[in-house]
Motif scaffolding. Structure first.
Motif, PDB file in Angstrom:
ATOM      1  N   ILE A   1       2.821  15.725 -12.766  1.00 60.49           N
ATOM      2  CA  ILE A   1       1.705  16.531 -13.277  1.00 60.49           C
ATOM      3  C   ILE A   1       1.858  17.982 -12.813  1.00 60.49           C
ATOM      4  CG2 ILE A   1      -0.795  16.908 -13.115  1.00 60.49           C
ATOM      5  CD1 ILE A   1      -1.043  13.802 -12.974  1.00 60.49           C
ATOM      6  N   ALA A   2       2.200  18.179 -11.567  1.00 59.40           N
ATOM      7  CA  ALA A   2       2.376  19.534 -11.032  1.00 59.40           C
ATOM      8  C   ALA A   2       3.496  20.257 -11.760  1.00 59.40           C
ATOM      9  CB  ALA A   2       2.662  19.473  -9.530  1.00 59.40           C
ATOM     10  N   TRP A   3       4.598  19.568 -12.038  1.00 61.76           N
ATOM     11  CA  TRP A   3       5.711  20.183 -12.761  1.00 61.76           C
ATOM     12  C   TRP A   3       5.263  20.585 -14.166  1.00 61.76           C
ATOM     13  CZ3 TRP A   3       8.395  19.674 -17.230  1.00 61.76           C
ATOM     14  CH2 TRP A   3       9.576  20.387 -17.329  1.00 61.76           C
ATOM     15  N   GLN A   4       4.551  19.696 -14.842  1.00 60.17           N
ATOM     16  CA  GLN A   4       4.079  20.004 -16.187  1.00 60.17           C
ATOM     17  C   GLN A   4       3.163  21.213 -16.177  1.00 60.17           C
ATOM     18  OE1 GLN A   4       2.312  16.349 -17.502  1.00 60.17           O
ATOM     19  NE2 GLN A   4       4.251  15.459 -18.145  1.00 60.17           N
ATOM     20  N   GLN A   5       2.274  21.277 -15.214  1.00 68.98           N
ATOM     21  CA  GLN A   5       1.361  22.412 -15.125  1.00 68.98           C
ATOM     22  C   GLN A   5       2.121  23.717 -14.929  1.00 68.98           C
ATOM     23  OE1 GLN A   5      -2.036  22.804 -15.421  1.00 68.98           O
ATOM     24  NE2 GLN A   5      -1.979  20.734 -16.226  1.00 68.98           N
ATOM     25  N   SER A   6       3.119  23.694 -14.071  1.00 67.98           N
ATOM     26  CA  SER A   6       3.817  24.931 -13.752  1.00 67.98           C
ATOM     27  C   SER A   6       4.814  25.344 -14.827  1.00 67.98           C
ATOM     28  CB  SER A   6       4.522  24.814 -12.406  1.00 67.98           C
ATOM     29  OG  SER A   6       5.554  23.857 -12.462  1.00 67.98           O
ATOM     30  N   HIS A   7       5.353  24.413 -15.570  1.00 61.19           N
ATOM     31  CA  HIS A   7       6.388  24.755 -16.539  1.00 61.19           C
ATOM     32  C   HIS A   7       5.932  24.681 -17.986  1.00 61.19           C
ATOM     33  CE1 HIS A   7       8.732  23.866 -12.933  1.00 61.19           C
ATOM     34  NE2 HIS A   7       9.578  24.738 -13.402  1.00 61.19           N
ATOM     35  N   MET A   8       5.247  23.649 -18.339  1.00 58.88           N
ATOM     36  CA  MET A   8       4.905  23.442 -19.742  1.00 58.88           C
ATOM     37  C   MET A   8       3.602  24.131 -20.136  1.00 58.88           C
ATOM     38  SD  MET A   8       6.007  19.448 -20.052  1.00 58.88           S
ATOM     39  CE  MET A   8       5.877  19.375 -21.827  1.00 58.88           C
ATOM     40  N   VAL A   9       2.703  24.336 -19.207  1.00 57.34           N
ATOM     41  CA  VAL A   9       1.415  24.933 -19.533  1.00 57.34           C
ATOM     42  C   VAL A   9       1.377  26.403 -19.121  1.00 57.34           C
ATOM     43  CG1 VAL A   9      -1.063  24.836 -19.076  1.00 57.34           C
ATOM     44  CG2 VAL A   9       0.217  22.721 -19.380  1.00 57.34           C
ATOM     45  N   ARG A  10       1.748  26.672 -17.900  1.00 52.78           N
ATOM     46  CA  ARG A  10       1.594  28.027 -17.371  1.00 52.78           C
ATOM     47  C   ARG A  10       2.583  29.015 -17.964  1.00 52.78           C
ATOM     48  NH1 ARG A  10       0.795  28.407 -11.171  1.00 52.78           N
ATOM     49  NH2 ARG A  10      -0.247  30.312 -11.775  1.00 52.78           N
TER      50      ARG A  10
ATOM     51  N   HIS B   1       0.836  -1.202   0.000  1.00 51.63           N
ATOM     52  CA  HIS B   1       0.000   0.000   0.000  1.00 51.63           C
ATOM     53  C   HIS B   1       0.876   1.259   0.000  1.00 51.63           C
ATOM     54  CE1 HIS B   1      -3.598   2.351   0.615  1.00 51.63           C
ATOM     55  NE2 HIS B   1      -3.045   2.924   1.668  1.00 51.63           N
ATOM     56  N   LEU B   2       1.924   1.257   0.797  1.00 51.95           N
ATOM     57  CA  LEU B   2       2.853   2.381   0.862  1.00 51.95           C
ATOM     58  C   LEU B   2       3.534   2.600  -0.488  1.00 51.95           C
ATOM     59  CD1 LEU B   2       4.166   4.557   2.592  1.00 51.95           C
ATOM     60  CD2 LEU B   2       5.872   2.872   3.271  1.00 51.95           C
ATOM     61  N   LYS B   3       3.943   1.536  -1.155  1.00 49.40           N
ATOM     62  CA  LYS B   3       4.561   1.638  -2.476  1.00 49.40           C
ATOM     63  C   LYS B   3       3.598   2.262  -3.484  1.00 49.40           C
ATOM     64  CE  LYS B   3       7.785  -2.244  -2.187  1.00 49.40           C
ATOM     65  NZ  LYS B   3       8.133  -3.563  -2.751  1.00 49.40           N
ATOM     66  N   GLN B   4       2.336   1.865  -3.418  1.00 49.03           N
ATOM     67  CA  GLN B   4       1.331   2.424  -4.327  1.00 49.03           C
ATOM     68  C   GLN B   4       1.138   3.917  -4.079  1.00 49.03           C
ATOM     69  OE1 GLN B   4      -2.184   0.040  -3.809  1.00 49.03           O
ATOM     70  NE2 GLN B   4      -1.321  -1.737  -4.861  1.00 49.03           N
ATOM     71  N   ILE B   5       1.110   4.306  -2.831  1.00 51.89           N
ATOM     72  CA  ILE B   5       0.956   5.727  -2.489  1.00 51.89           C
ATOM     73  C   ILE B   5       2.163   6.525  -2.991  1.00 51.89           C
ATOM     74  CG2 ILE B   5       0.904   7.366  -0.568  1.00 51.89           C
ATOM     75  CD1 ILE B   5      -0.826   5.310   0.934  1.00 51.89           C
ATOM     76  N   GLU B   6       3.357   5.993  -2.794  1.00 48.89           N
ATOM     77  CA  GLU B   6       4.568   6.675  -3.253  1.00 48.89           C
ATOM     78  C   GLU B   6       4.570   6.818  -4.773  1.00 48.89           C
ATOM     79  OE1 GLU B   6       7.572   4.227  -1.481  1.00 48.89           O
ATOM     80  OE2 GLU B   6       7.559   5.363   0.395  1.00 48.89           O
ATOM     81  N   LYS B   7       4.115   5.790  -5.471  1.00 45.28           N
ATOM     82  CA  LYS B   7       4.041   5.833  -6.933  1.00 45.28           C
ATOM     83  C   LYS B   7       3.067   6.917  -7.383  1.00 45.28           C
ATOM     84  CE  LYS B   7       3.105   2.853 -10.920  1.00 45.28           C
ATOM     85  NZ  LYS B   7       2.721   1.511 -11.349  1.00 45.28           N
ATOM     86  N   ARG B   8       1.916   7.001  -6.729  1.00 44.49           N
ATOM     87  CA  ARG B   8       0.928   8.037  -7.057  1.00 44.49           C
ATOM     88  C   ARG B   8       1.477   9.434  -6.772  1.00 44.49           C
ATOM     89  NH1 ARG B   8      -4.210   5.061  -4.300  1.00 44.49           N
ATOM     90  NH2 ARG B   8      -4.353   3.356  -5.798  1.00 44.49           N
ATOM     91  N   ASN B   9       2.210   9.564  -5.676  1.00 48.30           N
ATOM     92  CA  ASN B   9       2.806  10.853  -5.328  1.00 48.30           C
ATOM     93  C   ASN B   9       3.804  11.306  -6.393  1.00 48.30           C
ATOM     94  OD1 ASN B   9       1.324  11.223  -3.032  1.00 48.30           O
ATOM     95  ND2 ASN B   9       2.924  10.509  -1.643  1.00 48.30           N
TER      96      ASN B   9
END
Length: 60
Positions: free
Chosen positions: A25-34, A11-19
């Motif tokens: 996604i956050a990096w793409q939003q801040s750099h590639m889109v914004r 479960h911890l591995k799955q959470i880390e993977k999602r994080n």
């Protein structure tokens, strides 16, 4: 008991993977889109406020 720990670790591995995915996604939003959007918005403001160079503004 072993099964509980194994499930918790999985479960911890799955959470880390999602994080990691959310960080991407956050990096793409801040750099590639914004960033390009901010540049476009800046140009729009220049065009709106510069009434002297109408011909030049049409090029934009």
């Amino acid at each position: 008991m072993k099964q509980d720990i194994t499930q918790q670790k999985e479960h911890l591995k799955q959470i880390e993977k999602r994080n990691r995915k959310l960080e991407e996604i956050a990096w793409q939003q801040s750099h590639m889109v914004r960033a390009p959007l901010a540049k476009i918005m800046g140009l729009v403001q220049l065009i709106k406020h510069d009434k002297k160079n109408v011909a030049e503004n049409e090029d934009f």
